[in-house]
Design an enzyme around this catalytic site. Sequence first.
Site, PDB file in Angstrom:
ATOM      1  N   ARG A 632      34.452  23.601  30.224  1.00 35.21           N
ATOM      2  CA  ARG A 632      34.171  23.130  28.877  1.00 35.21           C
ATOM      3  C   ARG A 632      34.789  24.091  27.859  1.00 35.21           C
ATOM      4  NH1 ARG A 632      28.090  22.695  26.627  1.00 35.21           N
ATOM      5  NH2 ARG A 632      28.361  20.986  25.152  1.00 35.21           N
ATOM      6  N   GLU A 709      42.388  35.041  30.623  1.00 36.25           N
ATOM      7  CA  GLU A 709      43.431  35.460  31.548  1.00 36.25           C
ATOM      8  C   GLU A 709      44.283  34.337  32.121  1.00 36.25           C
ATOM      9  OE1 GLU A 709      40.287  37.891  33.182  1.00 36.25           O
ATOM     10  OE2 GLU A 709      41.675  39.565  33.318  1.00 36.25           O
TER      11      GLU A 709
HETATM   12 MO1  MOS Z   1      40.639  42.256  31.548  1.00 33.09          MO
HETATM   13  S1  MOS Z   1      42.230  43.072  32.521  1.00 33.09           S
HETATM   14  O1  MOS Z   1      39.419  42.231  32.697  1.00 33.09           O
HETATM   15  O2  MOS Z   1      40.355  43.210  30.183  1.00 33.09           O
END
Ligand code: MOS
Length: 742
Positions: A632, A709
């Site tokens: 979400r 990420e």
């Molecule tokens: Mo991230 S590399 O877990 O700040």
Amino acid sequence: MSNTTTNYIGKPASRVDGRAKVTGEAKYAAEFPAPGLTYGVVVSSAVAKGTITKIDTAAALSLPGVLQVFTHQNRPGLAWFDKKYQDEDAPPGTPFRPLYDEKILFSQQPIALVVADNFEVARYAASLVEITYETEPHITSIKNRLHEAYTPKEYKSAEPSPRGDAEKGLAQAEITHEAEYSHPSEHHNPMEMHASTVVLAEDGTLTVYDKTQGVQNSQNYITQVFGLAKEQVQVISPFVGGAFGSGLRPQYQLFLAVMAALELKRSVRVVLTRQQMFSFGHRPATIQHLVLGSTSQGALTAVVHEGFAETSRFEDYTENLVNWSAMLYKCDNVQLAHKLIQMDAYTPLDMRAPGGVTGLYALECAMDELAYKLDKDPLELRLTNYTNIDLSKDNPFSSKELKACYQQGAEKFGWAKRNPQPRSMREGKTLIGYGLATGAWEVNQQKSSAKAVLSPDGQLKVTSATADIGTGTYTIMTQIAAETLGLPLANVTFKLGDTALPQAPLQGGSWTAASVGSAVKAACEGIQEKLLAHIRNLKEGPLAGVQKLEEVLFADGKIILKSNPAQHMLLPEVMRLAGENFIEATVTTKPELRQKKYSMFSHSAVFVEVLVDEDFGTIRVTRVVSAIAGGRIINPKTARSQILGGIVWGMGMALEEESVMDQPYGRFINHDLAEYHVPVNADIHDLEVIFVEEDDDIVNPLGVKGLGEIGIVGTAAAIANAVYHATGKRVRDLPITLDKLM
Ligand code: MOS
């Protein structure tokens, strides 16, 4: 959210801290003032390995305004120097201890701190410190040293978990592909330099403004290292100018600033220089060996993925480098290894999508190469090997809308227009290439606490000791709280970055939305419960007779009777009738046990167009479509920004970024932003982000997966694959610079 409406979650709210950031009102670690502040400047080692035989500090000390020069010879004796303390993000081993002794373990190691009552004097004095070294030969490359690789005793993240019989799988294969992929060390390079301002109060307590991804981690570090009680140290970090992992571990400027403050009984600020930002932690260089076997139809029969990565002499740094090869595709025979090679350099450090972005770069390039050998569309090859089970654990995925990513991404990009032959698409002297890659990232929920306080004016204050490293935490937590209690966004404030607030994990691993978000939601539900308890006592009025939360709706600042929406009360009205001045709830949330039966990942499909100049080998990434299955989406605007940042960084990784080790000196030679190349505006063209629908009621109560990420994972491989498609030349060593292409 049965008793709330969706007025805020899923809406593109602008950053609640945006104004503070653009007006300069937002203060960063090096900007907090203190009476009588002094300034520390770090002196860094000029050699990579050896011994300090002499430090001459006389010239520095003779300058008016210089208070002290701290070295290993006069630093205080600390229990920490004999007993082991590891921070929350420390890999197995012995963390680096600044000024511990005369040994040099890495180039640019901090070996002295000059403290003066003004910064310029401190900086000049630092240049006068004379150091004599006895050097020893150093090793600062992993190339040609695979024979030295060893299996670490302990892995920080997932340990390689092979299955089946890869040898047999390869013997059965009709087509095989084998190759080695590599990339150099890379550095985080946030805009804001690492800094600590330590303010010493008259009673000896410390207020520390630190650049960090976790104030409580910094506080624990200070109390453990200096033998202080928690009550003596408060760490504050309201704003962070980017970190990307570099703030997961307390860095040496924190140690030096606290040490100097305690010794000098003065407030001290230490800010690292851009050059010194290259002196601690970086993405480790790796060399990865991939072997894929498949049937003539493209069904994988074996996957072998061996990764070799650098580490330091004092810690075994590992990240999840190779396990992606066991979970991403259907294959019965998988053989994995992740080995380390020691260098005379600082320990590597988590950097945005650690391991994922590098391991999947290798796997996804190898898959691309296999597709050409099979004469099969690379997208088809992925679909042929698609799996709804994580075979590395034999778990179903909590959700996996990767197929939708492939479909929607391909559609938007126009993948069907691709001529499968390499070097077949061109406009004049410009070669055109299309490439794609898959991305995946782990979904995690960590134990977190939050506190919510509702006041009689209808204002809600929510707090948690988490961080906002630029990701939008302030904003999405405000949205979650506003949504849960049905309050206008403007009535809600969220505070973070202070050890006095309820416990929160490091901001990392893309887990903050899931972890702290769940705690914020639960704390606001705690307020709902308390309001309900009062409503139950009402003998008259619009909500009299209400017994359960399900009977009401929290919306528009009101509590509304579901069976008759004309009947409602304002939240403060309920408080007034109950005689309550404040209603507050502090709640701790943690992952539910049922999660253990599932594998939880976000996924992406990245499609890239590159244009390559046939004569000069210059590469332009003209189009990127990144389709993300990230559960979400709380805020499509901040979410998109996270993915855009990831894509841009993926472009840097593919084409530009390299921390160049000057081998004779054993130091990163391009340690500034003039020579450490990152994409600039002129490099960025058409970037498109798609969030596919993905419902997941397993991952956490919010159904969010985290987006910090996943955006970078897959991008570099997609670019490398597009460059091959454009040119017919396969470069397996990042970054793909024009010299490698010609
Ligand atoms: Mo991230 S590399 O877990 O700040």
